[in-house]
Enzyme design. Structure first.
Site, PDB file in Angstrom:
ATOM      1  N   GLY A 134     -16.006  -5.593  15.915  1.00 43.36           N
ATOM      2  CA  GLY A 134     -16.114  -4.603  16.996  1.00 43.36           C
ATOM      3  C   GLY A 134     -14.860  -4.466  17.845  1.00 43.36           C
ATOM      4  N   LYS A 205     -17.156  -7.689   6.148  1.00 43.54           N
ATOM      5  CA  LYS A 205     -16.063  -7.999   7.080  1.00 43.54           C
ATOM      6  C   LYS A 205     -15.211  -9.154   6.557  1.00 43.54           C
ATOM      7  CE  LYS A 205     -18.746  -6.299  10.987  1.00 43.54           C
ATOM      8  NZ  LYS A 205     -19.839  -6.627  11.907  1.00 43.54           N
ATOM      9  N   GLY A 302     -21.394  -2.286  19.672  1.00 43.09           N
ATOM     10  CA  GLY A 302     -21.676  -1.494  20.872  1.00 43.09           C
ATOM     11  C   GLY A 302     -20.676  -0.366  21.027  1.00 43.09           C
TER      12      GLY A 302
HETATM   13  P1  NDP Z   1     -24.865   5.988  14.149  1.00 41.02           P
HETATM   14  O1  NDP Z   1     -25.998   6.070  13.218  1.00 41.02           O
HETATM   15  O2  NDP Z   1     -25.117   5.742  15.571  1.00 41.02           O
HETATM   16  O3  NDP Z   1     -24.004   7.313  14.027  1.00 41.02           O
HETATM   17  C1  NDP Z   1     -23.739   7.955  12.799  1.00 41.02           C
HETATM   18  C2  NDP Z   1     -23.351   9.375  13.084  1.00 41.02           C
HETATM   19  O4  NDP Z   1     -23.029  10.022  11.860  1.00 41.02           O
HETATM   20  C3  NDP Z   1     -24.437  10.208  13.745  1.00 41.02           C
HETATM   21  O5  NDP Z   1     -23.889  10.950  14.782  1.00 41.02           O
HETATM   22  C4  NDP Z   1     -24.942  11.119  12.627  1.00 41.02           C
HETATM   23  O6  NDP Z   1     -25.381  12.380  13.086  1.00 41.02           O
HETATM   24  C5  NDP Z   1     -23.659  11.301  11.842  1.00 41.02           C
HETATM   25  N1  NDP Z   1     -23.899  11.681  10.457  1.00 41.02           N
HETATM   26  C6  NDP Z   1     -24.681  11.068   9.560  1.00 41.02           C
HETATM   27  N2  NDP Z   1     -24.606  11.721   8.379  1.00 41.02           N
HETATM   28  C7  NDP Z   1     -23.777  12.752   8.555  1.00 41.02           C
HETATM   29  C8  NDP Z   1     -23.294  13.790   7.718  1.00 41.02           C
HETATM   30  N3  NDP Z   1     -23.658  13.862   6.440  1.00 41.02           N
HETATM   31  N4  NDP Z   1     -22.445  14.672   8.236  1.00 41.02           N
HETATM   32  C9  NDP Z   1     -22.050  14.592   9.525  1.00 41.02           C
HETATM   33  N5  NDP Z   1     -22.451  13.637  10.372  1.00 41.02           N
HETATM   34  C10 NDP Z   1     -23.316  12.736   9.885  1.00 41.02           C
HETATM   35  O7  NDP Z   1     -23.865   4.883  13.551  1.00 41.02           O
HETATM   36  P2  NDP Z   1     -22.839   3.975  14.355  1.00 41.02           P
HETATM   37  O8  NDP Z   1     -22.062   4.807  15.298  1.00 41.02           O
HETATM   38  O9  NDP Z   1     -23.532   2.775  14.825  1.00 41.02           O
HETATM   39  O10 NDP Z   1     -21.901   3.494  13.152  1.00 41.02           O
HETATM   40  C11 NDP Z   1     -20.882   4.312  12.623  1.00 41.02           C
HETATM   41  C12 NDP Z   1     -19.945   3.444  11.803  1.00 41.02           C
HETATM   42  O11 NDP Z   1     -19.343   2.459  12.633  1.00 41.02           O
HETATM   43  C13 NDP Z   1     -20.629   2.651  10.676  1.00 41.02           C
HETATM   44  O12 NDP Z   1     -19.730   2.529   9.610  1.00 41.02           O
HETATM   45  C14 NDP Z   1     -20.858   1.290  11.307  1.00 41.02           C
HETATM   46  O13 NDP Z   1     -20.942   0.258  10.364  1.00 41.02           O
HETATM   47  C15 NDP Z   1     -19.597   1.145  12.139  1.00 41.02           C
HETATM   48  N6  NDP Z   1     -19.649   0.233  13.265  1.00 41.02           N
HETATM   49  C16 NDP Z   1     -20.698   0.288  14.147  1.00 41.02           C
HETATM   50  C17 NDP Z   1     -20.694  -0.502  15.261  1.00 41.02           C
HETATM   51  C18 NDP Z   1     -21.782  -0.456  16.262  1.00 41.02           C
HETATM   52  O14 NDP Z   1     -21.749  -1.244  17.225  1.00 41.02           O
HETATM   53  N7  NDP Z   1     -22.746   0.408  16.123  1.00 41.02           N
HETATM   54  C19 NDP Z   1     -19.593  -1.445  15.516  1.00 41.02           C
HETATM   55  C20 NDP Z   1     -18.548  -1.426  14.538  1.00 41.02           C
HETATM   56  C21 NDP Z   1     -18.585  -0.618  13.450  1.00 41.02           C
HETATM   57  P3  NDP Z   1     -26.675  12.557  14.026  1.00 41.02           P
HETATM   58  O15 NDP Z   1     -26.327  11.840  15.300  1.00 41.02           O
HETATM   59  O16 NDP Z   1     -26.809  14.001  14.216  1.00 41.02           O
HETATM   60  O17 NDP Z   1     -27.809  11.905  13.295  1.00 41.02           O
HETATM   61  N1  HSE Z   2     -24.015  -4.039  12.861  1.00 40.37           N
HETATM   62  C1  HSE Z   2     -22.755  -4.578  13.177  1.00 40.37           C
HETATM   63  C2  HSE Z   2     -22.955  -5.856  13.964  1.00 40.37           C
HETATM   64  C3  HSE Z   2     -21.940  -3.606  13.976  1.00 40.37           C
HETATM   65  O1  HSE Z   2     -24.039  -6.062  14.505  1.00 40.37           O
HETATM   66  O2  HSE Z   2     -22.024  -6.671  14.042  1.00 40.37           O
HETATM   67  C4  HSE Z   2     -20.541  -4.080  14.234  1.00 40.37           C
HETATM   68  O3  HSE Z   2     -19.802  -4.149  13.072  1.00 40.37           O
END
Ligand code: NDP
Ligand code: HSE
Length: 436
Positions: A134, A205, A302
Site C-alpha cells: 500500500g 506481492k 486503504g
Molecule cells: P475497487 O473495486 O474499489 O475499484 C475498482 C474500480 O474499477 C471501480 O471503480 C469499478 O467501477 C472499476 N471497474 C471495474 N471493471 C471495470 C471496467 N471493465 N471498466 C471500467 N472500470 C471498471 O478496487 P480497489 O480500488 O480496491 O482496487 C483497485 C486495484 O488496486 C486492484 O488491483 C487492487 O488489488 C489494488 N490495490 C488495492 C488496495 C486497497 O486498499 N483497496 C491497496 C493496494 C492495491 P465501479 O465503481 O463503477 O464498479
Molecule cells: N487487499 C490488499 C491488502 C490491498 O489487504 O493488503 C493492498 O494491497
C-alpha cells in the site's frame, strides 16, 4: 509548460483516493513534478454509483479504451484490478506509447515479464509502487535506496486485510467472518477476499519483491503459499505463552542452493518490532549485506495511503518524461538483460524452525516416542510444554518448538508421529522465524 494529462481506469477505493490526493495536493505536487498534473478522463463500470471523490472536471466513460486511445493522455492509471481484461488494456496503452501506473499486484506478478518487455520496446514506464504494501514506498526503497547491497533476505507482513483479521481476532476475540466483512467495508480487501485470506495476494506481492531484491524474473507459480484460515485461537494463545506472535509473512531468502519463496503463518519473537505491527499496517524487513537489517512500516491498504504511492509514481513518471528511456531506473531494479534464473527451492528444501502442537494420550512413554521420532530425523527440540488435560478427557496437548531443520525431515517426522496410536488427529505445524 502545459499540464500533463492523466486518464484513470477505475474510480473505486484506490482510484477515488488517487483523484482526491491529486486534487488536494495539486499545488505541492506541481512544485515537485515541475508541471501541473490533471486528470481529464476516468472510466468506471457504473456511472450512476456515488464516489468517494469529486469528479468535477473529469469526463467519465464506461469504456476504458476511449481513454487508452485518447492521444492527449500521456499517463494511464490502471486502478481496476484483476489480471484478465486489464492485461489487454495495459498492453494497448503501452502500444499507444502511454506510461502506465498501476496498483495491480496480480497483473504484475502474473504478466509483468511481458508487460515490462512491451514497455521497454515502446520506451515507456510502468510504475507499480502501490502494488506492494500500500502506502509504504518499499519498491523504491529496495530498487533504489538499497541498490548497493546484496539482499540476503526479506520478510514482510504484506497483506493488510490478513493482518487486520489476525489482530482483531487476537486483541478482541472477534470472529473471523465478521472482521473480514469489516475489512471489505473499509475497502482493504481484494475483489475476491480469498486472495487475502489464502495468501494469494501476499504471494503476488512477494513475487514482485523477490524479483527486485534478487534480480530474478517474476515467477508467481513457484511461491509456496499458505493462508490464515487454519490459525486457531489456541495456537495464538500458546504462541504468546512462549513469547511469540503469529503473523502472516511473505519470506524471500537467498541460500547457497537457491531461493526460498514462501508465504505462511509464522511465529516470530514478540520482541521484534515486526511482531507488533497490527491492524491494516504492513511492515517489511529487508536484510542487505552492507546496510544490515532495515524495516519499513506503514498502512498496507486503504484509499489515501495507496493513493500516496500511486501519486508518487505519477510524479516520477512526469519527472522522467523527457529523460532518455535507456537511462531510466530499470522496472525490476536490475537491467532487463541482467536478470538471472537462480533456482527457486521446492518446499521440501526450506530450512526453518517449527512450532508443533499435537494431542496425545496422557500416559508414560508417549512423549518419549514423539521425541525419538524427531531425533531420528535430526530434529532438535528447543522447548517443550505439556498442557493440563481437561478433566473429562484423557488426552493432553503437547507443544514443541524445534531448532532449524530441513522441511523434508519435518514432513517425514510428522507423518510418523501422526501414525502413532497414542496420538490423536493431525499435528499442527507452524513455521517459526527468529528474524535475527
Ligand atoms: P475497487 O473495486 O474499489 O475499484 C475498482 C474500480 O474499477 C471501480 O471503480 C469499478 O467501477 C472499476 N471497474 C471495474 N471493471 C471495470 C471496467 N471493465 N471498466 C471500467 N472500470 C471498471 O478496487 P480497489 O480500488 O480496491 O482496487 C483497485 C486495484 O488496486 C486492484 O488491483 C487492487 O488489488 C489494488 N490495490 C488495492 C488496495 C486497497 O486498499 N483497496 C491497496 C493496494 C492495491 P465501479 O465503481 O463503477 O464498479
Ligand atoms: N487487499 C490488499 C491488502 C490491498 O489487504 O493488503 C493492498 O494491497
Amino acid at each position: 509548460m502545459k499540464p500533463v494529462k492523466v486518464g484513470v481506469l477505475g474510480l473505486g477505493t484506490v482510484g477515488g483516493g488517487t483523484v482526491n490526493v491529486l486534487k488536494r495536493n495539486a499545488a505541492e505536487i506541481a512544485r515537485r513534478a515541475g508541471r501541473e498534473i490533471t486528470i481529464t478522463r476516468a472510466s468506471t463500470k457504473d456511472l450512476s454509483k456515488s464516489r468517494i471523490c469529486d469528479t468535477q472536471g473529469i469526463t467519465l466513460t464506461t469504456d476504458p479504451y476511449e481513454i487508452i486511445n485518447d492521444p492527449e493522455i500521456e499517463i494511464i492509471l490502471e486502478l481496476i484490478g484483476g489480471a484478465g481484461a486489464v492485461k489487454d488494456m495495459v498492453l494497448k496503452a503501452l502500444e499507444n506509447g502511454k506510461h502506465v501506473v498501476t496498483a495491480n499486484k496480480s497483473l504484475i506478478a502474473l504478466h509483468g515479464n511481458e508487460i515490462f518487455a512491451k514497455a521497454s520496446e515502446k520506451g515507456v514506464i510502468v510504475a507499480f509502487e502501490a502494488a506492494v504494501a500500500g502506502g509504504i514506498p518499499i519498491i523504491k526503497a529496495i530498487r533504489e535506496g538499497l541498490s548497493g547491497n546484496q539482499i540476503e533476505w526479506l520478510a514482510g507482513i504484506i497483506n493488510g486485510t490478513g493482518n487486520f483479521i489476525l489482530t482483531e481476532m487476537r486483541d478482541k476475540q472477534r470472529n473471523f467472518a465478521n472482521v473480514l466483512k469489516e475489512a471489505q467495508a473499509l475497502g482493504y480487501a481484494e475483489a475476491d477476499p480469498a486472495f487475502d485470506v489464502e495468501g494469494i495476494d501476499a504471494a503476488h506481492k512477494l513475487t514482485i519483491l523477490a524479483s527486485i531484491a534478487f534480480g530474478i524474473p517474476l515467477q508467481f507459480d513457484k511461491i509456496y503459499t499458505e493462508g490464515i484460515s487454519e490459525i486457531t485461537r489456541a495456537d495464538v494463545k500458546y504462541a504468546e505463552q512462549l513469547g511469540y506472535r503469529i503473523k502472516h509473512l511473505g519470506i524471500a531468502r537467498k541460500t547457497s542452493q537457491g531461493i526460498e519463496l514462501r508465504v505462511h503463518p509464522t511465529l516470530i519473537p514478540e520482541r521484534r518490532l515486526i511482531a507488533n505491527v497490527n491492524g491494516v499496517m504492513n511492515a517489511v524487513l529487508v536484510k542487505g549485506d552492507a546496510v544490515g537489517p532495515t524495516l519499513y512500516y506503514g498502512a498496507g491498504a486503504g484509499a489515501d495511503p495507496t493513493a500516496s504511492s500511486v501519486v508518487a509514481d505519477v510524479i516520477d513518471v512526469v519527472r522522467a518524461l523527457t529523460s532518455d528511456p535507456e537511462n531510466r531506473v530499470p522496472h525490476l531494479a536490475f537491467q532487463a538483460n541482467a536478470l538471472v534464473d537462480i533456482p527457486v527451492l521446492p518446499a521440501e528444501l526450506f530450512r526453518t524452525s517449527y512450532y508443533l502442537r499435537l494431542k496425545a494420550e496422557d500416559k508414560p512413554g508417549v512423549l518419549a516416542e514423539v521425541t525419538r521420532i524427531l531425533a531420528e530425523h535430526q530434529i532438535s527440540i528447543e522447548a517443550i510444554s505439556q498442557k493440563e488435560p481437561l478433566k473429562t478427557k484423557k488426552t493432553v496437548s503437547i507443544i514443541m518448538l524445534t531448532q532449524i531443520t530441513l522441511e523434508k525431515e519435518m514432513n517425514a517426522a510428522i507423518a510418523e508421529i501422526e501414525a502413532l496410536t497414542t496420538v490423536t488427529g493431525k499435528v499442527t505445524r507452524i513455521r517459526l522465524e527468529t528474524l535475527g
